[in-house]
Design an enzyme around this catalytic site. Structure first.
Site, short mmCIF file in Angstrom:
data_model
loop_
_atom_site.label_atom_id
_atom_site.label_comp_id
_atom_site.label_asym_id
_atom_site.label_seq_id
_atom_site.Cartn_x
_atom_site.Cartn_y
_atom_site.Cartn_z
N ARG A 22 0.82 -1.20 0.00
CA ARG A 22 0.00 0.00 0.00
C ARG A 22 0.86 1.25 0.00
O ARG A 22 1.97 1.25 0.50
CB ARG A 22 -0.89 0.03 1.25
CG ARG A 22 -1.93 -1.07 1.26
CD ARG A 22 -3.05 -0.80 2.24
NE ARG A 22 -2.68 -1.00 3.62
CZ ARG A 22 -2.84 -0.08 4.56
NH1 ARG A 22 -3.32 1.10 4.26
NH2 ARG A 22 -2.50 -0.33 5.81
N THR A 23 0.30 2.32 -0.59
CA THR A 23 1.01 3.59 -0.56
C THR A 23 0.91 4.17 0.84
O THR A 23 -0.19 4.32 1.37
CB THR A 23 0.36 4.58 -1.54
OG1 THR A 23 0.38 4.01 -2.84
CG2 THR A 23 1.12 5.88 -1.55
N LEU A 24 2.03 4.46 1.43
CA LEU A 24 2.03 5.03 2.77
C LEU A 24 2.44 6.50 2.74
O LEU A 24 1.86 7.32 3.43
CB LEU A 24 2.95 4.24 3.68
CG LEU A 24 2.49 2.79 3.93
CD1 LEU A 24 3.57 2.00 4.62
CD2 LEU A 24 1.21 2.77 4.75
#
Lengths: 245, 275
Positions: A22-24
């Protein structure tokens, strides 16, 4: 055939890999994009900077791209996500062209498609970390809109992303009017970009302008703005502050 | 068409290169009650014969609105037609949701045709036994398409399907070059073409359904009063000669409204279900 070989595999099965997918947070980012409607179509402006945190790392990043025959897109935020968006859009346009039936997706359709993509990603807690400006002309109808990473989208006569909203839009609210000529439009955009250059620390002095009209797209070669730093206040700036250097 | 040893499976070719199951499906279309479509540059009219199976029952719905800009008229197995209409509506609404604009008719028709084709190439399926006249508007103008159970589709200026459709086609072939943009003339031609398929039976609004879509006009089915008014208007003017046979059948069809008339005087030939 060691036991050690299977250890990482077991680790993958036991530990959730969800977070690594996931993009954090963003890594290489672009700053503001500014867009305006003018007499013949749409004008977009963006600088060519790709910041790596506080470092101005990359200075020839093209943040304005054309999409099909009728639209142009400008992106701020994570550059790799912008590249991913371009892959989605290129595929969309490809399938649209493959119909070969005289119909084509216009800027309104592309904007809406992007909104769906961005919003759906946000709902999965895996956003594309961008704020996008989408503009185009089709059948004489001009369209200019924006979408961002949480799916907020709207259209207007002038739009901007990031710092552009705070620094450029007030200028545009005062000075934008219907039927700007191309030269007037460029001058107006340059005025906005100059302010951004002075005041946005992630701006670099190399910008591109893109134009779209009924006749087609043009992404102009990069150039720099003239700046003036010889203000009196900047000479001997520490003269009033004891202990400063 | 006669039974033969190659017609059991849709996936069996005959030595002559025919798929009999597909052809039988097209027969089902020919046996259904007539449906007609015609178009001008700015409008498309769909019309169909809606005969109730008995006085006690309602009419079968044969015209479906698919979206504001598209509608279909069906002939054949109406149940199959309903299912396909639901598919078409779904495709349109999904496109609208994603792109905030209307699905071009040509693309919808291709998707429908590809769906029908699948059923001609799977041993566990059967072809859809319904022909669809798809009428709609998009950027490139008004369109009328015919979708076949075989998975073929064609674009038409005017077309008719179902039983006695040849009579309507003959009429339309004479008139199609003159389809002007005037929507009233288009509806008139649709009514006349519909009358051709009735082979002498009196045309009333209780046995037909008319629908129209045009520039600035969303697809909608005309209500019974409007249709009856149009029929009266056109028949009084009496432009077309084929109405000659209508003289004698008048007496027999007039007898029907009599017992059914429960005190609603203006309903010409209305069946009990309509009152």
């Amino acid at each position: 055939m060691n036991v050690a070989d299977s250890a990482p595999a077991m680790n993958n099965l036991l530990a959730s890999n969800a977070d690594s997918q996931r993009t954090l947070y963003p890594y290489v980012t672009g700053t503001s994009v500014v867009g305006i409607k003018y007499k013949d179509g749409i004008l977009l402006a963006a600088d060519m900077g790709g910041s790596y945190g506080s470092t101005l790392r990359y200075k020839t990043v093209e943040r304005l791209k054309s999409v099909g025959k009728h639209s142009i897109i400008g992106a701020s935020g994570e550059i790799s996500d912008f590249q991913e968006i371009m892959r989605y859009l290129d595929e969309l346009i490809l399938y649209d062209n493959m119909w070969d039936d005289g119909n084509s997706l216009g800027p309104k359709e592309v904007h809406n498609y992007l909104t769906r993509v961005m919003y759906n990603r946000r709902n999965k807690f895996n956003p594309l970390w961008n704020s996008l400006v989408l503009g185009g002309v089709k059948n004489g109808q001009k369209h200019l809109g924006t979408v961002n990473m949480i799916g907020v989208h709207y259209e207007d006569n002038h739009v901007a992303t990031g710092f552009g909203n705070h620094l450029a839009r007030p200028i545009l609210r005062d000075e934008w009017h219907e039927n700007l000529t191309f030269e007037e439009g460029v001058k107006l955009l340059e005025k906005c970009m100059r302010v951004l250059l002075y005041r946005d620390r992630s701006a670099v002095n190399k910008l591109q302008i893109a134009r779209i009209t009924e006749d087609g797209v043009a992404v102009f070669p990069p150039y720099s703005l003239k700046t003036f730093w010889n203000f009196n206040a900047f000479q001997n700036p520490t003269v009033g502050a004891e202990g400063s250097w | 068409m006669f039974r033969n040893q190659y017609d059991t499976d849709v996936t069996t070719w005959s030595p002559a290169g025919r798929l009999f199951q597909v052809e039988y499906a097209m027969e089902a279309v020919k046996q259904g009650s007539a449906a007609i479509g015609l178009r001008s540059k700015t409008h498309v009219v769909l019309a169909c014969v809606n005969k109730a199976s008995s006085e006690l029952s309602s009419h079968q719905k044969k015209i479906f609105k698919v979206d504001d800009h598209i509608g279909v008229a069906i002939a054949g197995l109406t149940a199959d037609g309903r299912v396909l209409s639901r598919y078409l509506r779904n495709e349109c609404i999904n496109y609208s949701y994603t792109y905030e604009s209307s699905l071009p008719v040509g693309r919808l028709v291709v998707q429908l045709a590809d769906k029908a084709q699948v059923c001609t190439q799977r041993s566990w399926k059967r072809p859809y036994g319904v022909g669809l006249l798809v009428g709609g508007l998009d950027e490139s103008g008004a369109h009328l398409y015919y979708n076949c159970p075989s998975g073929n589709y064609f674009e038409y200026q005017a077309f008719a399907i179902g039983s006695r459709s040849q009579a309507a086609k003959t009429y339309l072939e004479r008139k199609f070059e003159g389809f002007m943009d005037a929507r009233e003339d288009l509806i008139k031609d649709a009514l006349f073409a519909l009358r051709e398929t009735l082979q002498g039976e009196k045309l009333t609004s209780s046995i037909c359904t008319i629908a129209i879509v045009g520039v600035g006009e969303a697809f909608h089915i005309l209500d019974q009063e409007t249709v009856q008014a149009l029929i009266d208007e056109f028949e009084i003017v009496g432009e077309e000669p084929p109405a000659d046979e209508a003289a004698t059948p008048d007496q027999s069809s007039d007898a029907e409204p009599g017992p059914a008339d429960q005190g609603t005087p203006s309903d010409q030939g209305a069946t009990p279900m309509d009152i």
